[in-house]
Enzyme design. Structure first.
Site, PDB file in Angstrom:
ATOM      1  CG  HIS A  63      29.237  38.049  43.295  1.00  0.00           C
ATOM      2  ND1 HIS A  63      30.189  38.830  43.910  1.00  0.00           N
ATOM      3  CD2 HIS A  63      28.402  38.900  42.630  1.00  0.00           C
ATOM      4  CE1 HIS A  63      29.943  40.112  43.620  1.00  0.00           C
ATOM      5  NE2 HIS A  63      28.859  40.182  42.854  1.00  0.00           N
ATOM      6  CG  HIS A  92      33.173  41.960  49.386  1.00  0.00           C
ATOM      7  ND1 HIS A  92      33.665  43.210  49.040  1.00  0.00           N
ATOM      8  CD2 HIS A  92      34.040  41.058  48.871  1.00  0.00           C
ATOM      9  CE1 HIS A  92      34.754  43.048  48.325  1.00  0.00           C
ATOM     10  NE2 HIS A  92      35.016  41.768  48.222  1.00  0.00           N
ATOM     11  CG  HIS A  94      36.309  36.878  48.312  1.00  0.00           C
ATOM     12  ND1 HIS A  94      35.817  36.866  47.020  1.00  0.00           N
ATOM     13  CD2 HIS A  94      36.567  38.187  48.593  1.00  0.00           C
ATOM     14  CE1 HIS A  94      35.813  38.100  46.548  1.00  0.00           C
ATOM     15  NE2 HIS A  94      36.242  38.935  47.488  1.00  0.00           N
ATOM     16  CD  GLU A 104      38.978  36.852  46.025  1.00  0.00           C
ATOM     17  OE1 GLU A 104      38.952  38.087  46.071  1.00  0.00           O
ATOM     18  OE2 GLU A 104      38.513  36.194  45.069  1.00  0.00           O
ATOM     19  CG  HIS A 117      38.439  41.685  49.831  1.00  0.00           C
ATOM     20  ND1 HIS A 117      38.181  40.938  48.700  1.00  0.00           N
ATOM     21  CD2 HIS A 117      39.657  41.267  50.271  1.00  0.00           C
ATOM     22  CE1 HIS A 117      39.187  40.118  48.463  1.00  0.00           C
ATOM     23  NE2 HIS A 117      40.091  40.291  49.396  1.00  0.00           N
ATOM     24  CB  THR A 200      39.279  39.303  43.234  1.00  0.00           C
ATOM     25  OG1 THR A 200      38.149  39.500  44.105  1.00  0.00           O
ATOM     26  CG2 THR A 200      40.529  39.875  43.862  1.00  0.00           C
TER      27      THR A 200
HETATM   28  C1  LIG Z   1      34.577  46.489  44.166  1.00  0.00           C
HETATM   29  C2  LIG Z   1      34.845  45.038  44.458  1.00  0.00           C
HETATM   30  C3  LIG Z   1      36.038  44.625  44.988  1.00  0.00           C
HETATM   31  C4  LIG Z   1      36.221  43.263  45.252  1.00  0.00           C
HETATM   32  S1  LIG Z   1      37.661  42.670  45.884  1.00  0.00           S
HETATM   33  C5  LIG Z   1      35.218  42.355  44.990  1.00  0.00           C
HETATM   34  O1  LIG Z   1      35.397  41.047  45.279  1.00  0.00           O
HETATM   35  C6  LIG Z   1      34.045  42.843  44.424  1.00  0.00           C
HETATM   36  O2  LIG Z   1      33.877  44.163  44.179  1.00  0.00           O
HETATM   37 ZN   LIG Z   2      36.640  40.955  47.217  1.00  0.00          ZN
END
Ligand SMILES: Cc1cc(=S)c(O)co1
Ligand SMILES: [Zn+2]
Length: 258
Positions: A63, A92, A94, A104, A117, A200
């Protein structure tokens, strides 16, 4: 329910079935509405000290694509709205399938093409997992940086160059030990929004002190395109791995800037 994702049959509208907190009062992301935020002169400067990791992976977890060290190495975040030291855990991304969507958080309803993030956990806990479950909004501190298309980002290039190697879910590569994570950050971590929110993605725990920077980082069109070739655990392009904004309810968003 099939494992959660961002498709029609397993996306954000379904997450409440496994995670009822999805409809909680402290959910993330949110739309950062400049007319409703409040300047807080008590917010101190933030300090992030990142030490190069000798053993870190860049991986596709189905993801997102994520930089994940094998263990802590003293990289930490202090200051700003934080009362204690937070240990770096991972970073990571998005992103969207085109430049009009992907972040986001939003600013006055505007989405950026991507959001980065940096996840940290409250060092008074024994582990990241305990920090997530610690209850209350001080378990994690997540730095959010908007990405916009512009000049090539030399600091992120070692990471975006690895993206083609983690195209498929469940794949990972070792990150060269000379990767300088500190170089990704602006020289001074000023001008940010901060509020109490959640992860999120499931489990959507309401354990996050969010710190979202006003100034986007730039990446080149080629770097942005690299993200769009990544495949998710449903075998589809991963782009669109962002949760829509959640209601603010009676939370306040503070800013470190006027
Ligand atoms: C721990 C964590 C924080 C975010 S913001 C995310 O997308 C997945 O996992
Ligand atoms: Zn995130």
């Amino acid at each position: 329910m099939a494992p959660w994702g961002y498709e029609k049959d397993n996306g954000p509208a379904h997450w409440h079935k496994d995670c009822p907190i999805a409809n909680g009062k402290n959910q993330s992301p949110i739309d950062l509405i400049n007319g409703e935020v409040k300047y807080d002169s008590g917010l101190k400067p933030l300090t992030a000290k990142y030490v190069p990791f000798s053993d870190a992976k860049f991986l596709n977890n189905g993801h997102s694509v994520q930089f994940q060290p094998s263990a802590g190495n003293g990289s930490e975040l202090t200051g700003g709205p934080l009362a204690v030291k937070y240990n770096f855990e991972q970073f990571h991304f998005h992103w969207g399938n085109n430049d009009t969507e992907g972040s986001e958080h939003r600013v006055d309803g505007k989405m950026y093409p991507a959001e980065l993030h940096f996840v940290h956990w409250n060092s008074t806990n024994p582990s990241f997992k305990d920090a997530v479950g610690s209850g209350g909004p001080n378990g994690l501190a997540v730095l959010g940086f908007f990405l916009k298309v512009g000049a090539e980002n030399a600091a992120l290039k070692p990471i975006t160059d690895l993206i083609p190697k983690v195209k498929d879910a469940g794949t990972s590569v070792t990150v060269p030990s000379n990767f300088d994570m500190q170089a990704i950050l602006p020289a001074t971590l000023t001008d940010y929004y901060t509020y109490d929110g959640s992860l999120t993605t499931p489990p959507l725990a309401e354990c996050v002190k969010w710190i979202v920077f006003k100034q986007p980082l730039e990446v080149s069109a080629a770097q942005m395109e690299a993200f769009r070739s990544v495949i998710n655990r449903d075998g589809k392009p991963m782009g669109g791995n962002y949760r829509p904004p959640c209601p603010l309810h009676d939370r306040a968003v503070k800013t470190s800037f006027k």
